[in-house]
Design a protein around this motif. Structure first.
Motif, PDB file in Angstrom:
ATOM      1  N   ASP A  35     -11.379   3.670  10.381  1.00  0.00           N
ATOM      2  CA  ASP A  35     -12.319   4.787  10.581  1.00  0.00           C
ATOM      3  C   ASP A  35     -12.345   5.231  12.043  1.00  0.00           C
ATOM      4  O   ASP A  35     -13.373   5.719  12.536  1.00  0.00           O
ATOM      5  N   GLY A  36     -11.223   5.040  12.741  1.00  0.00           N
ATOM      6  CA  GLY A  36     -11.114   5.498  14.120  1.00  0.00           C
ATOM      7  C   GLY A  36     -11.920   4.691  15.117  1.00  0.00           C
ATOM      8  O   GLY A  36     -11.987   5.038  16.293  1.00  0.00           O
ATOM      9  N   THR A  37     -12.507   3.568  14.667  1.00  0.00           N
ATOM     10  CA  THR A  37     -13.419   2.807  15.530  1.00  0.00           C
ATOM     11  C   THR A  37     -13.114   1.318  15.572  1.00  0.00           C
ATOM     12  O   THR A  37     -13.078   0.707  16.646  1.00  0.00           O
ATOM     13  N   HIS A  38     -12.889   0.709  14.431  1.00  0.00           N
ATOM     14  CA  HIS A  38     -12.825  -0.742  14.318  1.00  0.00           C
ATOM     15  C   HIS A  38     -11.373  -1.235  14.440  1.00  0.00           C
ATOM     16  O   HIS A  38     -10.601  -1.153  13.481  1.00  0.00           O
ATOM     17  N   PHE A  39     -11.048  -1.762  15.608  1.00  0.00           N
ATOM     18  CA  PHE A  39      -9.685  -2.218  15.916  1.00  0.00           C
ATOM     19  C   PHE A  39      -9.314  -3.388  15.006  1.00  0.00           C
ATOM     20  O   PHE A  39      -9.985  -4.432  15.015  1.00  0.00           O
ATOM     21  N   SER A  40      -8.255  -3.222  14.212  1.00  0.00           N
ATOM     22  CA  SER A  40      -7.911  -4.206  13.178  1.00  0.00           C
ATOM     23  C   SER A  40      -6.408  -4.387  13.099  1.00  0.00           C
ATOM     24  O   SER A  40      -5.628  -3.594  13.632  1.00  0.00           O
ATOM     25  N   ALA A  41      -5.984  -5.457  12.419  1.00  0.00           N
ATOM     26  CA  ALA A  41      -4.555  -5.771  12.280  1.00  0.00           C
ATOM     27  C   ALA A  41      -4.149  -5.730  10.812  1.00  0.00           C
ATOM     28  O   ALA A  41      -4.917  -6.123   9.927  1.00  0.00           O
ATOM     29  N   PHE A  42      -2.912  -5.264  10.578  1.00  0.00           N
ATOM     30  CA  PHE A  42      -2.387  -5.154   9.219  1.00  0.00           C
ATOM     31  C   PHE A  42      -0.962  -5.697   9.163  1.00  0.00           C
ATOM     32  O   PHE A  42      -0.209  -5.619  10.132  1.00  0.00           O
ATOM     33  N   ILE A  43      -0.607  -6.249   7.997  1.00  0.00           N
ATOM     34  CA  ILE A  43       0.773  -6.656   7.742  1.00  0.00           C
ATOM     35  C   ILE A  43       1.422  -5.524   6.944  1.00  0.00           C
ATOM     36  O   ILE A  43       0.988  -5.212   5.827  1.00  0.00           O
ATOM     37  N   VAL A  44       2.428  -4.914   7.530  1.00  0.00           N
ATOM     38  CA  VAL A  44       3.076  -3.759   6.910  1.00  0.00           C
ATOM     39  C   VAL A  44       4.525  -4.119   6.591  1.00  0.00           C
ATOM     40  O   VAL A  44       5.258  -4.603   7.463  1.00  0.00           O
ATOM     41  N   GLU A  45       4.940  -3.859   5.352  1.00  0.00           N
ATOM     42  CA  GLU A  45       6.317  -4.131   4.956  1.00  0.00           C
ATOM     43  C   GLU A  45       7.178  -2.890   5.152  1.00  0.00           C
ATOM     44  O   GLU A  45       6.693  -1.755   5.089  1.00  0.00           O
ATOM     45  N   ARG A  46       8.462  -3.111   5.379  1.00  0.00           N
ATOM     46  CA  ARG A  46       9.372  -2.041   5.767  1.00  0.00           C
ATOM     47  C   ARG A  46       9.456  -0.924   4.723  1.00  0.00           C
ATOM     48  O   ARG A  46       9.586   0.251   5.067  1.00  0.00           O
ATOM     49  N   ASP A  47       9.399  -1.283   3.453  1.00  0.00           N
ATOM     50  CA  ASP A  47       9.585  -0.277   2.403  1.00  0.00           C
ATOM     51  C   ASP A  47       8.294   0.439   2.015  1.00  0.00           C
ATOM     52  O   ASP A  47       8.238   1.109   0.975  1.00  0.00           O
ATOM     53  N   THR A  48       7.256   0.321   2.840  1.00  0.00           N
ATOM     54  CA  THR A  48       5.982   0.979   2.543  1.00  0.00           C
ATOM     55  C   THR A  48       6.147   2.501   2.561  1.00  0.00           C
ATOM     56  O   THR A  48       6.624   3.063   3.548  1.00  0.00           O
ATOM     57  N   PRO A  49       5.798   3.220   1.484  1.00  0.00           N
ATOM     58  CA  PRO A  49       5.877   4.681   1.490  1.00  0.00           C
ATOM     59  C   PRO A  49       5.026   5.271   2.613  1.00  0.00           C
ATOM     60  O   PRO A  49       3.903   4.811   2.859  1.00  0.00           O
ATOM     61  N   GLY A  50       5.560   6.252   3.308  1.00  0.00           N
ATOM     62  CA  GLY A  50       4.845   6.869   4.417  1.00  0.00           C
ATOM     63  C   GLY A  50       5.098   6.206   5.762  1.00  0.00           C
ATOM     64  O   GLY A  50       4.616   6.676   6.791  1.00  0.00           O
ATOM     65  N   PHE A  51       5.859   5.114   5.745  1.00  0.00           N
ATOM     66  CA  PHE A  51       6.207   4.397   6.986  1.00  0.00           C
ATOM     67  C   PHE A  51       7.671   4.686   7.304  1.00  0.00           C
ATOM     68  O   PHE A  51       8.550   4.476   6.467  1.00  0.00           O
ATOM     69  N   SER A  52       7.935   5.163   8.516  1.00  0.00           N
ATOM     70  CA  SER A  52       9.307   5.458   8.923  1.00  0.00           C
ATOM     71  C   SER A  52       9.558   4.967  10.342  1.00  0.00           C
ATOM     72  O   SER A  52       8.623   4.702  11.105  1.00  0.00           O
ATOM     73  N   ILE A  53      10.831   4.836  10.682  1.00  0.00           N
ATOM     74  CA  ILE A  53      11.234   4.280  11.974  1.00  0.00           C
ATOM     75  C   ILE A  53      12.122   5.269  12.698  1.00  0.00           C
ATOM     76  O   ILE A  53      13.068   5.827  12.110  1.00  0.00           O
ATOM     77  N   GLY A  54      11.823   5.505  13.969  1.00  0.00           N
ATOM     78  CA  GLY A  54      12.559   6.470  14.763  1.00  0.00           C
ATOM     79  C   GLY A  54      13.862   5.906  15.326  1.00  0.00           C
ATOM     80  O   GLY A  54      14.256   4.782  15.023  1.00  0.00           O
ATOM     81  N   PRO A  55      14.538   6.689  16.179  1.00  0.00           N
ATOM     82  CA  PRO A  55      15.841   6.283  16.728  1.00  0.00           C
ATOM     83  C   PRO A  55      15.710   5.231  17.822  1.00  0.00           C
ATOM     84  O   PRO A  55      14.636   5.026  18.391  1.00  0.00           O
TER      85      PRO A  55
END
Length: 597
Positions: free
Chosen positions: A197-217
């Motif tokens: 919510d733009g306020t509460h600093f939190s950590a997440f485990i994100v997997e590479r094949d998650t839709p909407g997640f991309s990696i730049g050059p």
């Protein structure tokens, strides 16, 4: 090893004993065998294909990561219950040091095993640990740590990546970006920080094949070219709620405490690089001839090798002293308990100050050593064919990694003062007691170095450094109070004073401890000489630094009075440093390698 009193920062106000620290001379046979396994892996597998790794061959790096998993290197910090070795921090520091000659590959491993995997080790739920740790320990999956953003680097809590709980409560929707992420090109698991919510600093485990997640050059870097460094983008990326790491709003506890371990391990990695630079430089100096002589026979070249070796000895003493302190702090932590993560956070934070000290000292000592290494190589040092050129470029990032050295310098005194204000160490009381001593008309005790004990003078210098820090630091707190943090030049100078104190004390304790062992008593001249050399240089730095701070704090008669006291505290006859350097360098030149004992 007996337990030191108190905790982090205590070295400023109290004296430790040799039996309270861990040193390399304490390594067990098992630890030495583990290091030899890693050393053989580097020599047999990594070095012959180093040029390919340096060209950013993802497939080869991943292949070697799998091999590193097979020999247990990737699971060193992972508990045995989840497929790891569950080693202590002294053992993992030794492995980090030993892996350092693998250059860019060593960084890929360090990012994976340290800041990539440890958040799950310390803060994951039993389900999260069971799901990810076995594959991270084996190398089947590779991890990355994602904190920096285009608009937030040192100010990590200024992150703008946002997470919002979906209407059905099953996912967090992430939007934002991350920058300069090590291992991004081939990682499978990403530890990502975002604000709920733009306020509460939190950590997440994100997997590479998650839709909407991309990696730049890939970024084109000055050094560590064989490591992958890429940006990340999140566009309505849906992260399952059970991928939340720790609690909402408690991400800072994960981020900063994992960075503490990262800072400490960075110092261990630098240690391995320092030793490699000395070996390369001493070997070259013995081969290169000018004016009919090997250049190692020239005093100016030998002096460089002496200074390089001394800085390495000091750093080595600090790294393993700190590993022992962290191990003791983590002894009572049960990560399987519901509060295990918070226990770990508190245990690691206990020595956050020392971790920052290690990071600053090691990264700057490493830069100084590789710079002199290039100078010893002359024109060859500027040519890519010679490894010292690579070390020079690769080293520069260490002063930026894991929090810039400027940020860490600000953290060191600030952390000490906070601990004092919480009543966790008697800093203010000791400063007040020293003020009363300084006001006493009786003359202050001055140095009386003994020819019978060559460590007497370094010991007296250490005591004087502590008094000077309390005197100058106490005056700074009196003048500025809690606003002292705004006076960054003063704070940074006080940090440098603390770094010198911790560095000298670590070396002095190690040297004293080694002198008590019959097996090493005959080789004590080298550590005694290096400890003495560092002490002499530290007292000179203390004088310059303190005069500068006092000139900022006081004027007129008050300044002259403070300078008079400072002069009495630091009244030591100078030693003949050329003799010390000649003895130190002679052993390095003969061995063509780092010589501690």
């Amino acid at each position: 090893m007996s337990k030191p009193a108190g905790g982090g920062g205590r070295f400023v106000v109290d004296d430790a004993e040799p039996d309270q620290i861990v040193t390399p001379e304490d390594f067990t046979e098992e630890q030495i065998m583990l290091a030899e396994t890693v050393r053989a892996f580097v020599e047999r597998d990594i070095k012959p294909r180093d040029a390919e790794i340096e060209k950013l061959d993802y497939e080869l790096t991943v292949q070697f990561m799998r091999k590193a998993g097979e020999i247990g290197l990737l699971g060193a910090d992972v508990p045995e219950a989840y497929g790891g070795l569950g080693l202590d921090k002294t053992s993992t520091a030794l492995l980090t040091e030993t892996l350092a000659p693998a250059s860019s590959f060593a960084l890929s491993v360090a990012a994976h095993t340290g800041i990539g995997t440890l958040p799950i080790v310390f803060f994951g739920t039993p389900e999260q640990k069971s799901r990810w740790l076995p594959s991270l320990a084996s190398g089947e999956r590779i991890a990355a740590y994602c904190l920096t953003e285009p608009g937030s680097g040192s100010d990590a809590l200024g992150a703008r990546t946002n997470a919002v709980l979906s209407e059905d409560g099953r996912h967090y929707i992430l939007n934002g970006s991350k920058l300069y992420i090590t291992n991004a090109g081939f990682a499978d698991v990403f530890i990502v920080y975002a604000k709920v919510d733009g306020t509460h600093f939190s950590a997440f485990i994100v997997e590479r094949d998650t839709p909407g997640f991309s990696i730049g050059p890939e970024e084109h870097k000055m050094g560590i070219k064989g490591s992958s460094t890429r940006p990340l983008y999140f566009e309505d990326a849906r992260i399952p709620v059970d991928h939340l790491l720790g609690e909402v709003g408690k991400g800072h506890l994960i981020a900063f405490n994992i960075l503490n371990i990262g800072r400490f391990k960075l110092a261990a990695g630098c240690l391995g690089g320092m030793k490699e630079a000395i070996q390369l430089s001493a070997s070259y100096a013995n081969q290169r001839k000018q004016f009919g002589k090997t250049i190692s026979s020239f005093p100016l070249i030998a002096s460089k090798l002496a200074d390089m070796n001394t800085l390495t000895y000091i750093n080595e003493s600090m790294v393993y002293r700190t590993s022992g302190l962290i191990d003791q702090s983590l002894e009572q932590v049960d990560l399987e308990q519901p509060t295990g993560g918070m226990q770990a956070a508190k245990a690691i934070a206990e020595y956050a100050l020392e971790c920052s000290i290690n990071k600053v000292f090691a990264s700057e000592a490493m830069d100084a050593i590789v710079d002199e290494g290039v100078q010893i190589h002359g024109g060859c040092g500027y040519i890519q064919e010679y490894k010292i050129e690579r070390l020079y470029r690769d080293s520069r990032i260490n002063r930026i990694f894991e929090g810039t050295n400027e940020i860490n310098r600000l953290l060191i005194p600030a952390t000490l003062l906070k601990r004092a204000l919480k009543g966790e160490l008697p800093l203010i009381e000791r400063a007040q007691a020293l003020q009363r001593e300084l006001l006493n008309p009786a003359p202050l005790s001055t140095a009386s170095s003994s020819a019978l004990n060559p460590l007497t003078k370094p010991t007296e210098i250490l005591a004087a450094l502590k008094k000077v820090f309390l005197m100058v630091g106490g005056l700074a707190v009196q003048k500025h109070g809690l606003r002292l943090e705004r006076e960054q030049e003063i704070v940074a100078a006080l940090a440098d004073a603390m770094i010198d104190i911790y560095a000298l004390e670590s070396a002095l304790l190690r040297t004293r401890k080694s002198a008590l062992k019959p097996t090493v008593a005959q080789s004590m001249q080298q550590p005694i000489d290096m400890t003495a050399l560092f002490a002499e240089e530290a007292v000179e730095r203390a004088g310059r630094r303190s005069r500068s701070i006092l000139a900022t704090l006081e004027k007129g008669e008050n300044l002259r009075l403070q300078l008079s006291v400072l002069k009495r505290l630091l009244r030591f006859d100078p030693a003949d440093l050329s003799v010390l350097r000649k003895r130190i360098s002679a052993r390095v030149i003969s061995a063509e390698s780092y010589v501690g004992l």
